[in-house]
Design a protein around this motif. Structure first.
Motif, PDB file in Angstrom:
ATOM      1  N   HIS A 258       0.890  -1.316   0.058  1.00  0.00           N
ATOM      2  CA  HIS A 258      -0.148   0.120  -0.084  1.00  0.00           C
ATOM      3  C   HIS A 258       0.705   1.319   0.153  1.00  0.00           C
ATOM      4  O   HIS A 258       1.905   1.422   0.413  1.00  0.00           O
ATOM      5  CB  HIS A 258      -0.845   0.033   1.023  1.00  0.00           C
ATOM      6  N   ALA A 259       0.446   2.365  -0.590  1.00  0.00           N
ATOM      7  CA  ALA A 259       0.792   3.637  -0.515  1.00  0.00           C
ATOM      8  C   ALA A 259      -0.045   4.663   0.147  1.00  0.00           C
ATOM      9  O   ALA A 259      -1.352   4.493  -0.032  1.00  0.00           O
ATOM     10  CB  ALA A 259       1.157   4.018  -1.880  1.00  0.00           C
ATOM     11  N   ALA A 260       0.506   5.694   0.784  1.00  0.00           N
ATOM     12  CA  ALA A 260      -0.513   6.867   1.096  1.00  0.00           C
ATOM     13  C   ALA A 260      -0.076   8.048   0.471  1.00  0.00           C
ATOM     14  O   ALA A 260       1.109   8.264   0.058  1.00  0.00           O
ATOM     15  CB  ALA A 260      -0.320   6.967   2.747  1.00  0.00           C
ATOM     16  N   SER A 261      -1.120   8.873   0.517  1.00  0.00           N
ATOM     17  CA  SER A 261      -0.940  10.157  -0.235  1.00  0.00           C
ATOM     18  C   SER A 261      -1.697  11.207   0.655  1.00  0.00           C
ATOM     19  O   SER A 261      -2.712  11.110   1.356  1.00  0.00           O
ATOM     20  CB  SER A 261      -1.165  10.428  -1.461  1.00  0.00           C
ATOM     21  N   ALA A 262      -1.223  12.609   0.493  1.00  0.00           N
ATOM     22  CA  ALA A 262      -1.963  13.732   1.007  1.00  0.00           C
ATOM     23  C   ALA A 262      -1.940  14.543  -0.007  1.00  0.00           C
ATOM     24  O   ALA A 262      -0.902  14.914  -0.638  1.00  0.00           O
ATOM     25  CB  ALA A 262      -1.200  14.478   2.292  1.00  0.00           C
ATOM     26  N   SER A 263      -3.120  15.390   0.061  1.00  0.00           N
ATOM     27  CA  SER A 263      -3.317  16.685  -1.165  1.00  0.00           C
ATOM     28  C   SER A 263      -3.877  17.631  -0.618  1.00  0.00           C
ATOM     29  O   SER A 263      -4.532  17.698   0.528  1.00  0.00           O
ATOM     30  CB  SER A 263      -4.199  15.867  -2.205  1.00  0.00           C
ATOM     31  N   ILE A 264      -4.005  18.783  -1.215  1.00  0.00           N
ATOM     32  CA  ILE A 264      -4.391  20.125  -0.776  1.00  0.00           C
ATOM     33  C   ILE A 264      -6.036  20.139  -0.879  1.00  0.00           C
ATOM     34  O   ILE A 264      -6.545  21.111  -0.303  1.00  0.00           O
ATOM     35  CB  ILE A 264      -3.897  20.988  -1.701  1.00  0.00           C
ATOM     36  N   ASP A 265      -6.677  18.735  -1.298  1.00  0.00           N
ATOM     37  CA  ASP A 265      -8.048  18.916  -1.171  1.00  0.00           C
ATOM     38  C   ASP A 265      -8.466  18.454   0.316  1.00  0.00           C
ATOM     39  O   ASP A 265      -9.570  18.046   0.872  1.00  0.00           O
ATOM     40  CB  ASP A 265      -9.036  17.984  -1.920  1.00  0.00           C
ATOM     41  N   ASN A 266      -7.426  18.456   1.292  1.00  0.00           N
ATOM     42  CA  ASN A 266      -7.417  18.193   2.647  1.00  0.00           C
ATOM     43  C   ASN A 266      -7.762  16.683   2.863  1.00  0.00           C
ATOM     44  O   ASN A 266      -8.837  16.540   3.548  1.00  0.00           O
ATOM     45  CB  ASN A 266      -8.281  19.173   3.527  1.00  0.00           C
TER      46      ASN A 266
ATOM     47  N   ASN B  52     -10.293   7.085   2.919  1.00  0.00           N
ATOM     48  CA  ASN B  52     -10.149   8.463   2.646  1.00  0.00           C
ATOM     49  C   ASN B  52     -10.523   9.135   3.905  1.00  0.00           C
ATOM     50  O   ASN B  52     -11.411   9.189   4.323  1.00  0.00           O
ATOM     51  CB  ASN B  52     -10.879   8.871   1.348  1.00  0.00           C
ATOM     52  N   VAL B  53      -9.463   9.759   4.426  1.00  0.00           N
ATOM     53  CA  VAL B  53      -9.604  10.618   5.922  1.00  0.00           C
ATOM     54  C   VAL B  53      -9.649  12.028   5.473  1.00  0.00           C
ATOM     55  O   VAL B  53      -8.375  12.494   5.232  1.00  0.00           O
ATOM     56  CB  VAL B  53      -8.392  10.015   6.911  1.00  0.00           C
ATOM     57  N   PRO B  54     -10.424  12.941   6.136  1.00  0.00           N
ATOM     58  CA  PRO B  54     -10.412  14.333   5.743  1.00  0.00           C
ATOM     59  C   PRO B  54      -9.181  14.904   6.781  1.00  0.00           C
ATOM     60  O   PRO B  54      -9.269  14.133   8.147  1.00  0.00           O
ATOM     61  CB  PRO B  54     -11.901  14.684   6.399  1.00  0.00           C
ATOM     62  N   THR B  55      -8.711  15.682   6.487  1.00  0.00           N
ATOM     63  CA  THR B  55      -7.452  16.554   7.343  1.00  0.00           C
ATOM     64  C   THR B  55      -7.619  17.956   7.087  1.00  0.00           C
ATOM     65  O   THR B  55      -8.085  18.398   6.057  1.00  0.00           O
ATOM     66  CB  THR B  55      -6.209  15.799   7.234  1.00  0.00           C
TER      67      THR B  55
ATOM     68  N   VAL C 138      -6.412  12.582   3.184  1.00  0.00           N
ATOM     69  CA  VAL C 138      -5.109  11.445   3.362  1.00  0.00           C
ATOM     70  C   VAL C 138      -5.925  10.122   2.796  1.00  0.00           C
ATOM     71  O   VAL C 138      -6.895   9.650   3.220  1.00  0.00           O
ATOM     72  CB  VAL C 138      -4.839  11.376   4.773  1.00  0.00           C
ATOM     73  N   ARG C 139      -5.083   9.781   1.901  1.00  0.00           N
ATOM     74  CA  ARG C 139      -5.667   8.272   1.271  1.00  0.00           C
ATOM     75  C   ARG C 139      -4.590   7.208   1.506  1.00  0.00           C
ATOM     76  O   ARG C 139      -3.751   7.426   1.270  1.00  0.00           O
ATOM     77  CB  ARG C 139      -5.899   8.539  -0.282  1.00  0.00           C
ATOM     78  N   LEU C 140      -5.210   5.846   1.490  1.00  0.00           N
ATOM     79  CA  LEU C 140      -4.249   4.653   1.510  1.00  0.00           C
ATOM     80  C   LEU C 140      -4.815   3.909   0.554  1.00  0.00           C
ATOM     81  O   LEU C 140      -6.338   3.675   0.280  1.00  0.00           O
ATOM     82  CB  LEU C 140      -4.502   3.831   2.826  1.00  0.00           C
ATOM     83  N   PHE C 141      -3.985   3.202  -0.462  1.00  0.00           N
ATOM     84  CA  PHE C 141      -4.558   2.804  -1.500  1.00  0.00           C
ATOM     85  C   PHE C 141      -3.563   1.664  -1.868  1.00  0.00           C
ATOM     86  O   PHE C 141      -2.364   1.797  -1.571  1.00  0.00           O
ATOM     87  CB  PHE C 141      -4.627   3.700  -2.744  1.00  0.00           C
TER      88      PHE C 141
END
Length: 357
Positions: free
Chosen positions: A298-306, A320-323, A308-311
């Motif tokens: 698995h990999a994780a990403s964070a983006s400016i749409d606030n 998909n966790v809102p931050t 965090v995703r694990l895929f």
């Protein structure tokens, strides 16, 4: 058993958290940032919280391999602190008037710290600098240490200084001698670098919108990621290697985190998975941070749409966790936890028992 995506720990702070670290036993989580506090919390039931006043903004953290000490990049100084009490064992600047941007332990116990212009190798017992590697012209945008601790890779941004030229390079140095072993020179600044697990290759992203793999010993390019069929500029700016060396993940301004084959650069999958024409899929933003889990699945990403995703490597989303805006992203050593530093504190996300190891 908790569901993947459950927030296991929240650590609010009066300011941003841009440095995070997990203890080697996966039981403690440390965070620091702009509010001049280093905080260490147990994940679940464990040792009482530890809070230490720092000199300035914390920009780097790392636990020693045995978990008994914490290295802290604290404004203009490096501190080595007791992991239980927070007591400073020693402290010192790398260069007067220069901020320290990162610090980490090498396998042999030495500390590796970096500023905008130099990398220093520090003796853990005394804090004495045993080796300096300077970069001219600056700026050192990122550093990565090979798994065996013998080499360091530097991402260099040469757009700064008097000439303001669009230039940069990815460089590999021998830590024992400081000698430059290899250099790759794209058409613009290099943002970030990452060693393959065997230390033989280096992946880098540059401001010329390229992702490149090159040999750590020679600087010879192995591949450059193929251009998008629709010629869309991906603007890659963050990357990570699969700890097993088979895959890489690269995040870009187009809003995708792409999993690439480490041997060829061919795309295997991407996240998020979009439904063409769906209004709900138009709100994603540039990917700013990526990380690979220790098991390589698995990999994780964070983006400016606030978010965090694990895929997985195919791009299938597990959660998909809102931050708030993310400033740091890091897996625990066993992969069970995902640490996130944000503009107003930190949190630890549970990836689930099935996804650790």
């Amino acid at each position: 058993m908790s569901e993947p995506g459950t927030v296991a720990l929240r650590a609010p702070q009066d300011g941003s958290v841009q440095a995070i670290a997990f203890s080697p036993d996966n039981k403690r989580f440390a965070g620091g940032g702009s509010d001049t506090r280093l905080r260490v919390r147990s994940i679940g039931i464990g040792a009482p919280p530890l809070e230490v006043t720092t000199d300035g903004s914390v920009t780097g953290l790392d636990f020693s391999p045995d978990g008994t000490r914490i290295a802290v990049a604290d404004f203009e100084q490096v501190f080595l602190r007791d992991g239980t009490t927070g007591t400073a064992l020693w402290q010192g600047p790398l260069a007067p008037g220069t901020s320290v941007n990162s610090v980490r332990f090498a396998p042999d116990g030495h500390l590796i710290a970096a500023t905008d212009t130099l990398v220093a190798v520090l003796d853990q017992a005394s804090g004495e600098t045993t080796r300096r590697i300077t970069v001219d012209p600056p700026l050192i945008a990122d550093v990565d240490l090979s798994r065996d601790g013998s080499r360091i890779a530097l991402a260099v941004d040469e757009r700064h200084g008097g000439n303001h030229r669009h230039a940069g390079s990815a460089r590999v140095h021998d830590l024992a001698t400081g000698k430059e072993l290899a250099r790759l020179t794209p058409q613009d600044a290099v943002f970030t670098v990452a060693f393959s697990p065997d230390g033989l290759r280096v992946l880098c992203c540059a401001a010329d919108d390229t992702t490149r793999m090159f040999e750590a010993g020679t600087g010879k390019q192995v591949w450059s990621a193929p251009e998008e069929p629709d010629e869309q500029v991906t603007a890659p700016s963050c990357l990570a290697f699969d700890p097993k060396g088979k895959w890489t993940v690269v995040g870009g301004a187009d809003g995708f985190a792409r999993v690439l084959d480490a041997e060829t650069g061919d795309e295997r999958g991407r996240a998020p998975k979009l439904n063409p024409g769906s209004p709900a899929d138009q709100s994603f933003g540039a990917v700013t941070h990526v990380a690979f889990s220790p098991n390589g699945k698995h990999a994780a990403s964070a983006s400016i749409d606030n978010a965090v995703r694990l895929f997985n490597i195919e791009g299938k989303e597990l959660y998909n966790v809102p931050t708030e805006e993310v400033l740091a992203l890091r897996f625990s050593p066993n992969g069970r936890w995902l640490g996130v530093g944000t503009m107003n504190g930190a949190l630890v996300i549970d990836n689930g028992e099935a996804n650790q190891g």
